[in-house]
Design a protein around this motif. Structure first.
Motif, PDB file in Angstrom:
ATOM      1  N   ASP A  20      79.655  47.833  30.047  1.00 48.48           N
ATOM      2  CA  ASP A  20      78.702  48.996  29.210  1.00 48.48           C
ATOM      3  C   ASP A  20      77.805  48.936  29.745  1.00 48.48           C
ATOM      4  O   ASP A  20      77.358  47.965  31.170  1.00 48.48           O
ATOM      5  CB  ASP A  20      78.650  49.101  28.064  1.00 48.48           C
ATOM      6  CG  ASP A  20      77.686  48.345  27.338  1.00 48.48           C
ATOM      7  OD1 ASP A  20      76.437  47.916  27.753  1.00 48.48           O
ATOM      8  OD2 ASP A  20      78.072  47.166  26.752  1.00 48.48           O
ATOM      9  N   VAL A  21      77.752  50.618  30.492  1.00 52.45           N
ATOM     10  CA  VAL A  21      76.450  50.825  31.262  1.00 52.45           C
ATOM     11  C   VAL A  21      75.697  51.354  30.425  1.00 52.45           C
ATOM     12  O   VAL A  21      75.121  52.454  29.032  1.00 52.45           O
ATOM     13  CB  VAL A  21      77.152  51.731  32.643  1.00 52.45           C
ATOM     14  CG1 VAL A  21      78.012  50.569  32.640  1.00 52.45           C
ATOM     15  CG2 VAL A  21      77.324  52.738  32.192  1.00 52.45           C
ATOM     16  N   ILE A  22      74.241  52.043  31.365  1.00 53.51           N
ATOM     17  CA  ILE A  22      73.043  52.816  30.687  1.00 53.51           C
ATOM     18  C   ILE A  22      73.041  53.643  32.188  1.00 53.51           C
ATOM     19  O   ILE A  22      72.739  52.736  33.410  1.00 53.51           O
ATOM     20  CB  ILE A  22      72.030  52.288  30.480  1.00 53.51           C
ATOM     21  CG1 ILE A  22      72.470  51.629  29.162  1.00 53.51           C
ATOM     22  CG2 ILE A  22      70.964  53.271  29.994  1.00 53.51           C
ATOM     23  CD1 ILE A  22      70.838  50.579  28.799  1.00 53.51           C
ATOM     24  N   ALA A  23      73.105  54.900  31.727  1.00 49.47           N
ATOM     25  CA  ALA A  23      72.666  55.961  33.308  1.00 49.47           C
ATOM     26  C   ALA A  23      71.799  56.770  32.927  1.00 49.47           C
ATOM     27  O   ALA A  23      71.282  57.133  32.153  1.00 49.47           O
ATOM     28  CB  ALA A  23      73.511  56.363  33.962  1.00 49.47           C
ATOM     29  N   LYS A  24      70.845  56.956  34.433  1.00 52.64           N
ATOM     30  CA  LYS A  24      69.454  58.048  34.037  1.00 52.64           C
ATOM     31  C   LYS A  24      70.400  59.206  34.539  1.00 52.64           C
ATOM     32  O   LYS A  24      71.048  59.035  35.148  1.00 52.64           O
ATOM     33  CB  LYS A  24      68.704  57.959  35.255  1.00 52.64           C
ATOM     34  CG  LYS A  24      67.790  58.727  35.552  1.00 52.64           C
ATOM     35  CD  LYS A  24      66.367  58.444  34.183  1.00 52.64           C
ATOM     36  CE  LYS A  24      65.230  59.200  34.106  1.00 52.64           C
ATOM     37  NZ  LYS A  24      65.197  60.848  33.267  1.00 52.64           N
ATOM     38  N   ILE A  25      70.301  60.292  33.902  1.00 54.46           N
ATOM     39  CA  ILE A  25      70.969  61.486  34.021  1.00 54.46           C
ATOM     40  C   ILE A  25      69.638  62.555  35.359  1.00 54.46           C
ATOM     41  O   ILE A  25      68.685  62.344  35.427  1.00 54.46           O
ATOM     42  CB  ILE A  25      70.319  62.683  32.836  1.00 54.46           C
ATOM     43  CG1 ILE A  25      71.749  62.142  31.532  1.00 54.46           C
ATOM     44  CG2 ILE A  25      71.001  64.095  33.158  1.00 54.46           C
ATOM     45  CD1 ILE A  25      71.566  62.350  30.297  1.00 54.46           C
ATOM     46  N   PRO A  26      70.835  62.691  36.481  1.00 58.55           N
ATOM     47  CA  PRO A  26      69.911  63.741  37.381  1.00 58.55           C
ATOM     48  C   PRO A  26      68.795  64.289  36.710  1.00 58.55           C
ATOM     49  O   PRO A  26      69.434  65.623  36.387  1.00 58.55           O
ATOM     50  CB  PRO A  26      70.734  63.457  38.298  1.00 58.55           C
ATOM     51  CG  PRO A  26      72.096  62.842  37.853  1.00 58.55           C
ATOM     52  CD  PRO A  26      71.999  62.506  36.576  1.00 58.55           C
ATOM     53  N   VAL A  35      73.927  60.652  25.169  1.00 60.70           N
ATOM     54  CA  VAL A  35      73.184  61.152  25.821  1.00 60.70           C
ATOM     55  C   VAL A  35      72.302  61.275  24.969  1.00 60.70           C
ATOM     56  O   VAL A  35      71.954  61.623  24.092  1.00 60.70           O
ATOM     57  CB  VAL A  35      73.402  62.660  26.303  1.00 60.70           C
ATOM     58  CG1 VAL A  35      71.817  63.238  26.664  1.00 60.70           C
ATOM     59  CG2 VAL A  35      74.209  62.477  27.121  1.00 60.70           C
ATOM     60  N   SER A  36      71.219  60.279  25.158  1.00 59.38           N
ATOM     61  CA  SER A  36      69.247  61.191  24.716  1.00 59.38           C
ATOM     62  C   SER A  36      67.947  60.043  25.488  1.00 59.38           C
ATOM     63  O   SER A  36      68.400  59.758  26.436  1.00 59.38           O
ATOM     64  CB  SER A  36      69.883  59.910  23.055  1.00 59.38           C
ATOM     65  OG  SER A  36      68.493  59.869  22.843  1.00 59.38           O
ATOM     66  N   GLY A  37      67.556  61.126  25.727  1.00 63.14           N
ATOM     67  CA  GLY A  37      65.672  61.121  25.857  1.00 63.14           C
ATOM     68  C   GLY A  37      66.476  60.748  27.512  1.00 63.14           C
ATOM     69  O   GLY A  37      65.552  59.829  27.910  1.00 63.14           O
ATOM     70  N   GLY A  38      67.194  61.803  28.262  1.00 62.13           N
ATOM     71  CA  GLY A  38      67.482  61.761  29.917  1.00 62.13           C
ATOM     72  C   GLY A  38      68.440  60.021  30.033  1.00 62.13           C
ATOM     73  O   GLY A  38      68.355  60.256  31.466  1.00 62.13           O
ATOM     74  N   PHE A  39      69.341  59.892  29.269  1.00 60.36           N
ATOM     75  CA  PHE A  39      69.319  58.675  29.285  1.00 60.36           C
ATOM     76  C   PHE A  39      71.069  59.224  28.549  1.00 60.36           C
ATOM     77  O   PHE A  39      71.212  59.596  27.867  1.00 60.36           O
ATOM     78  CB  PHE A  39      69.359  56.956  29.435  1.00 60.36           C
ATOM     79  CG  PHE A  39      68.327  56.702  30.334  1.00 60.36           C
ATOM     80  CD1 PHE A  39      67.851  55.904  31.139  1.00 60.36           C
ATOM     81  CD2 PHE A  39      66.977  57.305  29.902  1.00 60.36           C
ATOM     82  CE1 PHE A  39      67.224  55.888  31.805  1.00 60.36           C
ATOM     83  CE2 PHE A  39      65.638  56.650  30.318  1.00 60.36           C
ATOM     84  CZ  PHE A  39      65.678  56.126  31.314  1.00 60.36           C
ATOM     85  N   VAL A  40      72.546  58.413  29.363  1.00 63.35           N
ATOM     86  CA  VAL A  40      73.253  58.220  28.761  1.00 63.35           C
ATOM     87  C   VAL A  40      73.613  56.384  28.697  1.00 63.35           C
ATOM     88  O   VAL A  40      73.548  55.775  29.358  1.00 63.35           O
ATOM     89  CB  VAL A  40      74.681  58.150  30.094  1.00 63.35           C
ATOM     90  CG1 VAL A  40      76.062  58.551  28.913  1.00 63.35           C
ATOM     91  CG2 VAL A  40      74.302  59.952  30.580  1.00 63.35           C
TER      92      VAL A  40
END
Length: 125
Positions: free
Chosen positions: A118-124, A22-27
């Motif tokens: 692999d994925v990148i997700a935006k943390i709600p 987790v970094s900068g609001g993303f996973v």
């Protein structure tokens, strides 16, 4: 700042990496394959089965970070054989909704598995 994400429900992997960061609001979820969370054994014989197991590992890691598949914004896929692209897509599309995440899919050599994702997700918020 960056924090590791870990789920006992997902494959632990066998290399020097985190399941997710987790970094900068993303996973950022590391490449996952169809590996059993306890034994590390490859699950499934077909690309459809292996895609399902791989996506389940990703779901568990995202959940540990407070996210879901609806939060995924980018996906990278490696298929051991691009002839499996249509079969892979049948399973893949069941796990995402519109708007679909941005995606890259390419063929590559994989060690004993048919698919890695692999994925990148935006943390709600």
């Amino acid at each position: 700042m960056r924090d590791a994400v870990r789920s006992d429900k997902a494959s632990k992997g066998d290399g020097p990496y985190s399941q997710g960061i987790v970094s900068g609001g993303f996973v950022f979820v590391s490449g996952q394959g169809p590996l059993d969370s306890v034994t590390g054994a490859v699950l499934g014989q077909t690309v459809e089965e292996q895609t399902e197991y791989t996506l389940q590992n990703i779901i568990h890691i995202l959940e540990a970070a407070g996210c879901s598949m609806n939060d995924v914004v980018k996906v990278n896929v490696i298929l051991s054989d691009l002839q499996n692209f249509a079969a892979f897509n049948e399973v893949y599309r069941r796990h995402f909704s519109e708007p679909m995440p941005a995606r890259t899919c390419f063929g590559g050599q994989l060690d004993g598995i048919l698919v890695e994702i692999d994925v990148i997700a935006k943390i709600p918020e």
